[in-house]
Enzyme design. Structure first.
Site, PDB file in Angstrom:
ATOM      1  N   SER A  41       0.832  -1.192   0.000  1.00 25.69           N
ATOM      2  CA  SER A  41       0.000   0.000   0.000  1.00 25.69           C
ATOM      3  C   SER A  41       0.876   1.255   0.000  1.00 25.69           C
ATOM      4  O   SER A  41       1.632   1.487  -0.943  1.00 25.69           O
ATOM      5  CB  SER A  41      -0.965  -0.047   1.180  1.00 25.69           C
ATOM      6  OG  SER A  41      -1.983   0.911   1.049  1.00 25.69           O
ATOM      7  N   ASP A  69     -10.324  -3.374  -4.780  1.00 27.72           N
ATOM      8  CA  ASP A  69      -9.516  -2.309  -4.196  1.00 27.72           C
ATOM      9  C   ASP A  69      -9.591  -1.072  -5.086  1.00 27.72           C
ATOM     10  O   ASP A  69      -9.477  -1.179  -6.319  1.00 27.72           O
ATOM     11  CB  ASP A  69      -8.063  -2.787  -4.092  1.00 27.72           C
ATOM     12  CG  ASP A  69      -7.145  -1.822  -3.373  1.00 27.72           C
ATOM     13  OD1 ASP A  69      -7.619  -0.795  -2.867  1.00 27.72           O
ATOM     14  OD2 ASP A  69      -5.931  -2.114  -3.319  1.00 27.72           O
ATOM     15  N   HIS A 122      -8.603  -4.706  -0.430  1.00 28.81           N
ATOM     16  CA  HIS A 122      -7.245  -4.175  -0.295  1.00 28.81           C
ATOM     17  C   HIS A 122      -6.336  -4.940   0.666  1.00 28.81           C
ATOM     18  O   HIS A 122      -5.208  -5.288   0.297  1.00 28.81           O
ATOM     19  CB  HIS A 122      -7.344  -2.701   0.129  1.00 28.81           C
ATOM     20  CG  HIS A 122      -6.035  -2.029   0.338  1.00 28.81           C
ATOM     21  ND1 HIS A 122      -5.266  -1.560  -0.720  1.00 28.81           N
ATOM     22  CD2 HIS A 122      -5.341  -1.727   1.475  1.00 28.81           C
ATOM     23  CE1 HIS A 122      -4.169  -1.005  -0.235  1.00 28.81           C
ATOM     24  NE2 HIS A 122      -4.178  -1.091   1.086  1.00 28.81           N
TER      25      HIS A 122
END
Length: 363
Positions: free
Chosen positions: A218, A321, A351
């Protein structure tokens, strides 16, 4: 791009594999970087009614029909009644917890050592046993959490998995966080880590400095991508040979309009990393909107010549996501520049799912 249906069950394990190719004089050998995630999420209780309090994170019908049912059960059991952090007054004490529920306990490794660097520290995980003659390969890893959440303990389970299974040293970076330390503080810490590992890794960590990989999840994937560009642009270049980019943030100018990234609109009602939460992270890290177009915050805007010099990469994206399409586009841009890239798309997955390798108590 490989599409993987992500079915979580007690009978099977979700295995994401990336190969780190190690170049040696006249030979090509490889070490498998295996990310084993045995999720034990039950298939019952897809959704709950508000029996005990107000529901703050319901699963929207548009997402429920696509979402893995075991993840839906886990979300219902752990997150349904939680007020999302981006709707609460900011309190840095929230960093004491984990940004993602469902992680496992760390695995035993040879040693774990914290080392202070500049304005931050790193945690070094070293494998058991004897190092290769030239030293251990090394992965510099940046945790997720939207440049806002997380701490030096956040990725212990992940890092010990890689350390043990890939037989590599892992350097986990406890970089400075927003909003107290906005951009470019995290980038500065990431680059300092790379430079320190390259300059001191052989003597202090017994690593092979020709086998440096960078990775992250991320926001950490964002930092890893930026550091890879910094490495190839350095004079002389720092020899990074592999990128592990898990659900990376690559474009901090993306909007909920779905242009140019359809996933921001298609997954407007997703769970966990919602558009509102992602924009909250962005505002914390990049309060100056002019910084959002800088390639050091949005690596998709890095110079074309820099892309041509990048090492091979493994990019994981999740179907549900908001960041899915910018991750794919970044991979495509690397491919167009001649970089060897594998993209793995996990269907039915939101995600944070690759960070969820623990055993659930849901029934």
């Amino acid at each position: 791009m490989e599409r993987n249906a992500c079915y979580l069950s007690q009978e099977s394990q979700l295995i994401a594999s990336a190969t780190l190719y190690i170049y040696q004089p006249k030979t090509l050998s490889s070490v498998l970087l295996v990310l084993l995630f045995p999720p034990y999420l039950p298939r019952s209780h897809i959704i709950m009614t508000d029996a005990e309090g107000q529901i703050h994170q319901p699963i929207h019908p548009d997402i429920l029909k696509k979402l893995d049912p075991e993840f839906a059960a886990f979300h219902t059991a752990t997150s349904l009644y939680q007020v999302p952090l981006h709707l609460l007054p900011w309190d840095p004490a929230v960093r004491k917890g984990s940004p993602v529920n469902g992680a496992s306990e760390p695995l035993p490794v040879g040693s774990i050592k914290d080392i202070p660097l500049g304005k931050f520290s790193v945690r070094v995980f070293t494998p058991e046993g004897s190092a290769p003659d030239a030293g251990w390969p090394v992965l510099i890893y940046f945790h997720g959490g939207g440049w806002t959440l997380g701490n030096i303990n956040t990725e212990n389970a992940f890092c010990t998995n890689i350390c043990k299974r890939a037989k590599a040293v892992v350097v986990s970076v406890d970089y400075r966080l927003a909003p107290e330390n906005p951009y470019p503080a995290a980038v500065e810490d990431a680059v300092e880590t790379l430079q320190w590992v390259y300059a001191n890794g052989k003597a202090q960590l017994n690593i092979d400095t020709t086998k440096i990989a960078v990775g992250g999840s991320s926001s950490g994937g964002n930092l890893a991508a930026v550091v890879a560009h910094k490495a190839v642009q350095a004079v002389p270049p720092i020899p990074v040979f592999f990128q592990l980019l898990v659900v990376p943030v690559t474009d901090n100018t993306a909007t909920t309009s779905g242009v140019p990234y359809k996933s921001w609109a298609e997954n407007a009602n997703t769970v966990q990393l919602t558009p509102g939460r992602m924009l909250w992270f962005r505002n914390n890290y990049l309060p100056n909107e002019k910084d959002r177009t800088a390639w050091e915050s949005s690596p998709i805007f890095a110079p074309e010549e820099s892309f041509k010099k990048l090492p091979k990469a493994w990019v994981a994206v999740m179907d549900l996501d908001v960041l899915r399409d910018e991750g794919i586009e970044y991979a495509n841009k690397m491919k167009a520049a001649g970089v060897d890239v594998e993209v793995k798309l996990y269907e039915t997955a939101p995600h944070p799912i690759l960070a969820m390798d623990g055993e659930s108590s849901c029934v």
